[in-house]
Write a protein that holds these residues in place. Sequence first.
Motif, PDB file in Angstrom:
ATOM      1  N   ILE A  24       0.851  -1.220  -0.124  1.00  0.00           N
ATOM      2  CA  ILE A  24       0.069   0.010  -0.109  1.00  0.00           C
ATOM      3  C   ILE A  24       0.881   1.280  -0.040  1.00  0.00           C
ATOM      4  O   ILE A  24       1.976   1.402   0.863  1.00  0.00           O
ATOM      5  N   LYS A  25       0.379   2.170  -1.125  1.00  0.00           N
ATOM      6  CA  LYS A  25       1.303   3.341  -0.957  1.00  0.00           C
ATOM      7  C   LYS A  25       0.542   4.497  -0.563  1.00  0.00           C
ATOM      8  O   LYS A  25       1.183   5.518  -0.024  1.00  0.00           O
ATOM      9  N   ARG A  26      -0.945   4.709  -0.581  1.00  0.00           N
ATOM     10  CA  ARG A  26      -1.614   5.557  -0.200  1.00  0.00           C
ATOM     11  C   ARG A  26      -2.982   5.025   0.162  1.00  0.00           C
ATOM     12  O   ARG A  26      -3.598   4.183  -0.500  1.00  0.00           O
ATOM     13  N   VAL A  27      -3.449   5.668   1.288  1.00  0.00           N
ATOM     14  CA  VAL A  27      -4.832   5.276   1.760  1.00  0.00           C
ATOM     15  C   VAL A  27      -5.657   6.763   2.044  1.00  0.00           C
ATOM     16  O   VAL A  27      -4.976   7.363   2.806  1.00  0.00           O
ATOM     17  N   ASN A  28      -6.398   7.201   1.066  1.00  0.00           N
ATOM     18  CA  ASN A  28      -7.229   8.348   1.130  1.00  0.00           C
ATOM     19  C   ASN A  28      -6.297   9.364   1.083  1.00  0.00           C
ATOM     20  O   ASN A  28      -5.431   9.456   0.202  1.00  0.00           O
ATOM     21  N   GLN A  29      -6.205  10.321   2.201  1.00  0.00           N
ATOM     22  CA  GLN A  29      -5.353  11.661   2.201  1.00  0.00           C
ATOM     23  C   GLN A  29      -3.982  11.212   2.894  1.00  0.00           C
ATOM     24  O   GLN A  29      -2.989  11.983   2.962  1.00  0.00           O
ATOM     25  N   TYR A  30      -3.665   9.821   3.094  1.00  0.00           N
ATOM     26  CA  TYR A  30      -2.445   9.429   3.915  1.00  0.00           C
ATOM     27  C   TYR A  30      -1.433   8.928   2.720  1.00  0.00           C
ATOM     28  O   TYR A  30      -1.943   7.803   2.272  1.00  0.00           O
ATOM     29  N   LYS A  31      -0.468   9.156   2.756  1.00  0.00           N
ATOM     30  CA  LYS A  31       0.584   8.654   1.905  1.00  0.00           C
ATOM     31  C   LYS A  31       1.567   7.908   2.864  1.00  0.00           C
ATOM     32  O   LYS A  31       2.055   8.263   3.977  1.00  0.00           O
ATOM     33  N   ILE A  32       1.626   6.717   2.734  1.00  0.00           N
ATOM     34  CA  ILE A  32       2.379   5.797   3.346  1.00  0.00           C
ATOM     35  C   ILE A  32       3.954   5.976   3.297  1.00  0.00           C
ATOM     36  O   ILE A  32       4.400   5.998   1.837  1.00  0.00           O
ATOM     37  N   ILE A  33       4.578   6.146   4.296  1.00  0.00           N
ATOM     38  CA  ILE A  33       6.138   6.476   3.959  1.00  0.00           C
ATOM     39  C   ILE A  33       7.021   5.054   4.314  1.00  0.00           C
ATOM     40  O   ILE A  33       7.776   4.840   3.637  1.00  0.00           O
ATOM     41  N   VAL A  34       6.789   4.545   5.550  1.00  0.00           N
ATOM     42  CA  VAL A  34       7.689   3.555   6.004  1.00  0.00           C
ATOM     43  C   VAL A  34       7.021   2.615   7.030  1.00  0.00           C
ATOM     44  O   VAL A  34       6.150   3.088   8.004  1.00  0.00           O
ATOM     45  N   GLN A  35       7.570   1.556   7.092  1.00  0.00           N
ATOM     46  CA  GLN A  35       6.884   0.458   8.001  1.00  0.00           C
ATOM     47  C   GLN A  35       7.787   0.588   9.269  1.00  0.00           C
ATOM     48  O   GLN A  35       8.805   0.850   9.547  1.00  0.00           O
ATOM     49  N   LEU A  36       6.919   0.837  10.342  1.00  0.00           N
ATOM     50  CA  LEU A  36       7.529   0.986  11.742  1.00  0.00           C
ATOM     51  C   LEU A  36       7.440  -0.197  12.501  1.00  0.00           C
ATOM     52  O   LEU A  36       8.356  -0.449  13.456  1.00  0.00           O
ATOM     53  N   GLY A  37       6.519  -1.038  12.150  1.00  0.00           N
ATOM     54  CA  GLY A  37       6.627  -2.455  13.151  1.00  0.00           C
ATOM     55  C   GLY A  37       5.426  -3.536  12.499  1.00  0.00           C
ATOM     56  O   GLY A  37       4.756  -3.007  11.672  1.00  0.00           O
ATOM     57  N   ALA A  38       5.478  -4.700  12.755  1.00  0.00           N
ATOM     58  CA  ALA A  38       4.502  -5.808  12.356  1.00  0.00           C
ATOM     59  C   ALA A  38       3.952  -6.519  13.636  1.00  0.00           C
ATOM     60  O   ALA A  38       4.884  -6.837  14.622  1.00  0.00           O
TER      61      ALA A  38
END
Length: 132
Positions: A24-38
């Motif tokens: 996922i690169k973008r959800v609505n107005q949120y641009k995904i930058i980096v994974q913080l945890g899982a």
Amino acid sequence: KKKNERKLDRSVSKLERSNTLGEIKRVNQYKIIVQLGAGAYGKVMLAENVDTKKKYAIKIISRAILMRRRKKLPMRRPTPGAGPAAAIVEDLNDPINMLKREIAILKKLHHKHVVELIEVIEDEKAEEVFLG
């Protein structure tokens, strides 16, 4: 509306994935930058609101994993004489109900040491539920 009241539940209006891995690169107005945890049910990503440039942590929960975990729950017959409490205990272990409970608690919780739930983005077409 009250000053601190906010709209939490929204649907996915824009969902972009990368061509290669389906990340996922973008959800609505949120641009995904980096994974913080899982974790067991999904992952937490750092995202930026493209309108305000403010950064948020977004928890992305996989519906598929929730459903697989739900199917693995043992089907128990009610114990004679156990009453309704036995059904409630099994219901508490259901992954879907656990997510609903987490959302309900986070909506009510406002404390300086707890991450604030800004919104829930959920859509029947999307494979994930987004908590931001």
